[in-house]
Motif scaffolding. Structure first.
Motif, PDB file in Angstrom:
ATOM      1  N   TRP A  28       7.590  13.692   1.813  1.00 27.86           N
ATOM      2  CA  TRP A  28       8.254  14.034   0.555  1.00 27.86           C
ATOM      3  C   TRP A  28       9.228  15.182   0.669  1.00 27.86           C
ATOM      4  CZ3 TRP A  28       8.061   9.997  -1.995  1.00 27.86           C
ATOM      5  CH2 TRP A  28       6.928   9.168  -1.973  1.00 27.86           C
ATOM      6  N   SER A  45       0.826  -1.197   0.000  1.00 27.10           N
ATOM      7  CA  SER A  45       0.000   0.000   0.000  1.00 27.10           C
ATOM      8  C   SER A  45       0.867   1.256   0.000  1.00 27.10           C
ATOM      9  CB  SER A  45      -0.922   0.000   1.224  1.00 27.10           C
ATOM     10  OG  SER A  45      -0.157   0.127   2.403  1.00 27.10           O
ATOM     11  N   TRP A  46       0.288   2.327  -0.482  1.00 27.31           N
ATOM     12  CA  TRP A  46       1.016   3.587  -0.553  1.00 27.31           C
ATOM     13  C   TRP A  46       1.389   4.087   0.838  1.00 27.31           C
ATOM     14  CZ3 TRP A  46       3.712   5.904  -3.992  1.00 27.31           C
ATOM     15  CH2 TRP A  46       4.044   7.246  -3.837  1.00 27.31           C
ATOM     16  N   SER A  47       0.563   3.805   1.832  1.00 26.95           N
ATOM     17  CA  SER A  47       0.851   4.220   3.193  1.00 26.95           C
ATOM     18  C   SER A  47       2.120   3.559   3.713  1.00 26.95           C
ATOM     19  CB  SER A  47      -0.330   3.883   4.106  1.00 26.95           C
ATOM     20  OG  SER A  47      -0.027   4.186   5.450  1.00 26.95           O
ATOM     21  N   VAL A  57       4.597   2.344   1.868  1.00 22.39           N
ATOM     22  CA  VAL A  57       5.742   2.888   1.127  1.00 22.39           C
ATOM     23  C   VAL A  57       6.140   4.249   1.685  1.00 22.39           C
ATOM     24  CG1 VAL A  57       6.515   3.698  -1.120  1.00 22.39           C
ATOM     25  CG2 VAL A  57       5.165   1.608  -0.960  1.00 22.39           C
ATOM     26  N   SER A  58       5.156   5.084   1.972  1.00 16.68           N
ATOM     27  CA  SER A  58       5.427   6.405   2.521  1.00 16.68           C
ATOM     28  C   SER A  58       6.092   6.308   3.890  1.00 16.68           C
ATOM     29  CB  SER A  58       4.119   7.201   2.626  1.00 16.68           C
ATOM     30  OG  SER A  58       4.328   8.457   3.228  1.00 16.68           O
TER      31      SER A  58
END
Length: 341
Positions: free
Chosen positions: A186, A62-64, A66-67
């Motif tokens: 980011w 999931s993107w969470s 990865v972040s």
């Protein structure tokens, strides 16, 4: 009885074909395979681990997640970046974990006087600390292990003195834009990416990077070639200290305070990530891209352990990191032996 002359003797078997490698030297297919294994092995292992984790549990992709992996490890990347340059020369820097914590405290303490001072103070202090260590190694002829071990203890002692043995916590003002440098994912990852790009250019596209590789390969030969060995060593420890200070400043911005307990053992994590990424522990070869893969690999493993084996805490993470490091060092030794054959 016939006599075999050079004209009548059976021809010797042809040597294996050689092609020019990236460094311009001729190499056999075997040497070419070894070189590719050294340079692409960390990426292959990283992809394999990520693919296995995703197949076992698709939610891990999931993107969470990865972040989280990228944001939580942005600061370790900077320590590993500086360590890559140091280990390439055949040295070691054990002080980066303490300088990381010292940089965070200095940034938080200076933030009340302005955000620019919060950025510059840890950079200047940690760069000077690294330069002194470099001078002792390069011109004093002292062992890097001893010098940087003393630097580790000295930086941690200065940190305790600044915080009254940890009883004083410096806070970053809530209205300061300095906090935004470490906020989210980011912004810090973008800063780290820019620094890594500059580090890759320095290592791969400049004479300084070639000098570091030559020093790690054979320092005596580098001296005979007229390379600035002593100056390069001083600069490499200065660079490592500066990056540790930058990592501490970002950590201070992210946490909003100077925490005295952070950074313990981070020097070992940085060394493990660099070596797992393919940089030779004995010096003579360093790869910035491999260091990225090494940091990500350890971060993914840590994330998986936290999710599925959280009851074992950090002990399991340390055990797995140590096992990976042992395997990589053994693989490097076997590849080096195969190359000599």
């Amino acid at each position: 009885m016939s006599v075999r002359t050079p004209e009548t003797a059976a021809p010797l078997p042809a040597p294996p074909p050689r092609r020019a490698g990236r460094d311009g030297l001729l190499e056999t297919p075997r040497e070419r395979w070894i070189r590719r294994a050294e340079r692409r092995g960390p990426l292959v292992v990283l992809v394999a681990v990520c693919a296995a984790a995703t197949a076992a549990s698709p939610s891990d992709a999931s993107w969470s997640d990865v972040s989280t992996i990228l944001g939580n490890n942005a600061f370790v990347w900077l320590l590993a970046l500086g360590m890559t340059f140091v280990i390439t020369t055949g040295g070691i820097d054990l002080s980066v974990g303490s300088l990381y914590a010292l940089g965070g405290v200095l940034a938080a303490r200076a933030s009340s006087s302005g955000p620019w001072l919060a950025i510059l103070l840890p950079l200047v202090v940690c760069a000077a600390w690294g330069a002194v260590q470099g001078l002792l190694v390069a011109y004093g002829g002292m062992a890097p292990f001893i010098v940087t071990l003393a630097g580790l203890l000295g930086a941690r002692g200065l940190l305790q003195a600044l915080t009254n043995q940890g009883s004083t916590t410096y806070l970053v003002p809530a209205h300061s834009w300095f906090r935004h440098l470490g906020a989210g994912t980011w912004v810090p990852v973008g800063i780290v990416a820019v620094l890594f790009a500059l580090g890759w250019i320095l290592m791969e596209r400049t004479g300084y990077g070639a000098t570091l590789t030559a020093i790690g390969g054979n320092q005596d030969s580098a001296v005979l070639l007229g390379l600035p060995v002593a100056r390069a060593k001083v600069l490499v420890y200065l660079l490592s200290g500066t990056l540790a200070g930058a990592a501490g400043a970002l950590a201070g911005a992210r946490l909003g305070s100077g925490v005295t307990t952070i950074g313990v053992g981070y020097e070992l994590t940085a060394i493990a990530a660099v070596v797992i990424g393919g940089t030779l522990l004995t010096g003579g070869y360093g790869t910035i891209g491999g260091t990225v893969c090494g940091v990500l690999l350890l971060a993914v493993i840590h994330h998986l352990i936290d999710r599925y084996l959280s009851q074992y805490g950090s002990a399991m993470t340390d055990a797995v990191n140590g096992a990976f490091l042992a395997v990589v060092v053994l693989a490097q030794a076997l590849l080096e032996r195969s190359r000599r054959r």
